[in-house]
Design an enzyme around this catalytic site. Sequence first.
Site, PDB file in Angstrom:
ATOM      1  N   GLU A 153      34.672  38.432  20.481  1.00 20.21           N
ATOM      2  CA  GLU A 153      33.722  39.559  20.395  1.00 20.21           C
ATOM      3  C   GLU A 153      34.035  40.477  19.223  1.00 20.21           C
ATOM      4  O   GLU A 153      33.480  41.568  19.121  1.00 20.21           O
ATOM      5  CB  GLU A 153      33.690  40.339  21.717  1.00 20.21           C
ATOM      6  CG  GLU A 153      35.025  40.820  22.220  1.00 20.21           C
ATOM      7  CD  GLU A 153      34.928  41.506  23.578  1.00 20.21           C
ATOM      8  OE1 GLU A 153      33.828  41.874  24.014  1.00 20.21           O
ATOM      9  OE2 GLU A 153      35.995  41.688  24.204  1.00 20.21           O
ATOM     10  N   CYS A 209      28.734  35.341  27.243  1.00 22.01           N
ATOM     11  CA  CYS A 209      28.575  36.227  28.394  1.00 22.01           C
ATOM     12  C   CYS A 209      27.945  37.567  28.001  1.00 22.01           C
ATOM     13  O   CYS A 209      27.786  38.445  28.838  1.00 22.01           O
ATOM     14  CB  CYS A 209      29.905  36.434  29.115  1.00 22.01           C
ATOM     15  SG  CYS A 209      31.167  37.163  28.080  1.00 22.01           S
ATOM     16  N   ASP A 222      29.627  43.195  21.922  1.00 19.52           N
ATOM     17  CA  ASP A 222      30.569  43.790  20.975  1.00 19.52           C
ATOM     18  C   ASP A 222      30.525  43.093  19.623  1.00 19.52           C
ATOM     19  O   ASP A 222      30.675  43.729  18.590  1.00 19.52           O
ATOM     20  CB  ASP A 222      31.989  43.771  21.552  1.00 19.52           C
ATOM     21  CG  ASP A 222      32.198  44.960  22.480  1.00 19.52           C
ATOM     22  OD1 ASP A 222      31.785  46.079  22.108  1.00 19.52           O
ATOM     23  OD2 ASP A 222      32.730  44.772  23.589  1.00 19.52           O
ATOM     24  N   HIS A 248      25.522  41.970  55.693  1.00 21.27           N
ATOM     25  CA  HIS A 248      25.074  40.588  55.810  1.00 21.27           C
ATOM     26  C   HIS A 248      23.609  40.501  56.203  1.00 21.27           C
ATOM     27  O   HIS A 248      22.929  39.537  55.851  1.00 21.27           O
ATOM     28  CB  HIS A 248      25.964  39.810  56.781  1.00 21.27           C
ATOM     29  CG  HIS A 248      27.177  39.289  56.099  1.00 21.27           C
ATOM     30  ND1 HIS A 248      28.419  39.844  56.266  1.00 21.27           N
ATOM     31  CD2 HIS A 248      27.315  38.302  55.196  1.00 21.27           C
ATOM     32  CE1 HIS A 248      29.278  39.192  55.498  1.00 21.27           C
ATOM     33  NE2 HIS A 248      28.640  38.258  54.843  1.00 21.27           N
TER      34      HIS A 248
END
Length: 544
Positions: free
Chosen positions: A432, A503, A456, A190
């Site tokens: 894909e 994505c 892909d 953190h």
Amino acid sequence: MIVINGLGVSEGIAIGNLSFRSVIRSNISRRYMVEDVDAEISRYLSAKKAAHAKLDEMYASTLKHCGEREAEIFRVHKMMIEDDDYQEDILNLIKAEHQNAEHAVDITSSKFFEMFLQIDDEYMRSRAEDVRAISRMIIDFLVGTGEEDIRNIKPGSIVFSEDISPGEISIFKQSGVAGLLVSSGSKNSHASILARVMGIPTIVDVGGGIKKEFDGKNVILDGSSGEIYIEPDEGIHRNFAKKIESMSIQNIEFEKYKGKESITKGGKKIDIYANMNNPSELSEILASDAEGIGLFRTEFLYLGRDSYPSEEEQFQIYKNLGMNMNGKKVIVRTLDIGSDKQEKYMKFPKEENPALGYRGIRVCLNNPEIFKTQLRAIYRASEYGNFSIMFPMIISYDEIREIKNLVAQVKRELREKCMKFKEDIPLGIMIETPAAAVLSDIFAKEVQFFSIGTNDLTQYALALDRQNSMVGNKFDINNEAIFRFIEIIVKNAHKENISVGICGELANDKSITERLISLGIDEFSVSPKSVLAIRKNVILSNTK
Ligand code: PEP
Ligand code: MG
């Protein structure tokens, strides 16, 4: 000039004089036998109470200056202090062994620190630093030392310290330090997260590289590369001055887009999510201001180990993730193993052409138990977050039917065991493969969203192995064929009122954001570092 390398955890360049943090804690664990055990326990309890008050103060101040998410750690620390096992160990050492309180806390801290370090999950491992931080705070109250040494540091210095707690980061910020160098530490502690959020260039894990004789010397640190220059020469100074100038122009520009809604001038809302390969990237994703996670490549949970992760192990990871994302969407892609992503224990046969072979959904449908274990873990975690599930490498309607049958089975089994879960987790598929792209009109009737995997899709559309460096220069993610596919996919998706994201790497290409929006893309899932740049492009885009 001396060059030292560490682990850059908070990017940015700092130039200043090195300030060795005086280590005033050398005698904290001084050991003595106490006679009055009750008095020692109440000494300990008062220090613990003071630590709670301090954490409340830090929570309030961080909430005011940074936000809820950044402040949350201090609530976590308060809970950690009250952990039953931690308390029991400390009190036992005082009661049974007559240890003095600071020594009892110190020993317990080391024990828990080691315990956390053994955990296989990187996120949990980085909690080791938190145990150390809370223990040190209690010890500071017991021995009457504290933050004075930090407050006396000259503004503009580069501080070297053996370790740093999250609470100290905000004091460093207030003291105006230019950068931080830390002997130990990890990317996900953190302290590192807060250093990033507060924009303090920081390098951890510098080990014993920084020597006492460097105290006061001129230093440059590069928080991206992890390089530290002690007494840099003229040339290095000139290079860094140029870097600083161009970075600051760009960063000032991007920072303006933090917290803004990603809506085009034409009024179209675009979701900007981040891709995640490993839960250890969570802090970076939170700091990026992404609106969610658009692709969690869960196969990485299965790699780098020698057996499949259990349902419980996965459940804990998804649960943690869901909770940390605090209501933001998390699209979990079911495991896409095979081809370049496999381990010995999976015992995959050797294939002539693995990219065209046994991978993704093919492996899952062939091994329903492995698949169902993952689905069960995700459904169980759905109580703790805003999850969607996405399936990779789809080529046929039959696969989607088979997936849905298995999902229904998993839900039935969970219901029978009276386990709580969300019934209506959105299900989507990756587009894909060229087959999925051209059949997307049929698939759009079956699922709630599409996400285009251009990596892909490019590989299969162009018949170019994405792993093969011999054809690497031909692997053009901007090939027009891909844009034609995108056009078809979006049209088919929107006809059925479902959303389409990208994505694959193409979404990171800042020069084509406008074009992708005008093709109708609803969501970008990019690397955390690209989030603000893409948001800027979205906000400046005219597309309706
Ligand atoms: C893709 O293929 O574009 C994608 C995002 O999936 P991966 O890169 O994990 O194959
Ligand atoms: Mg893919």
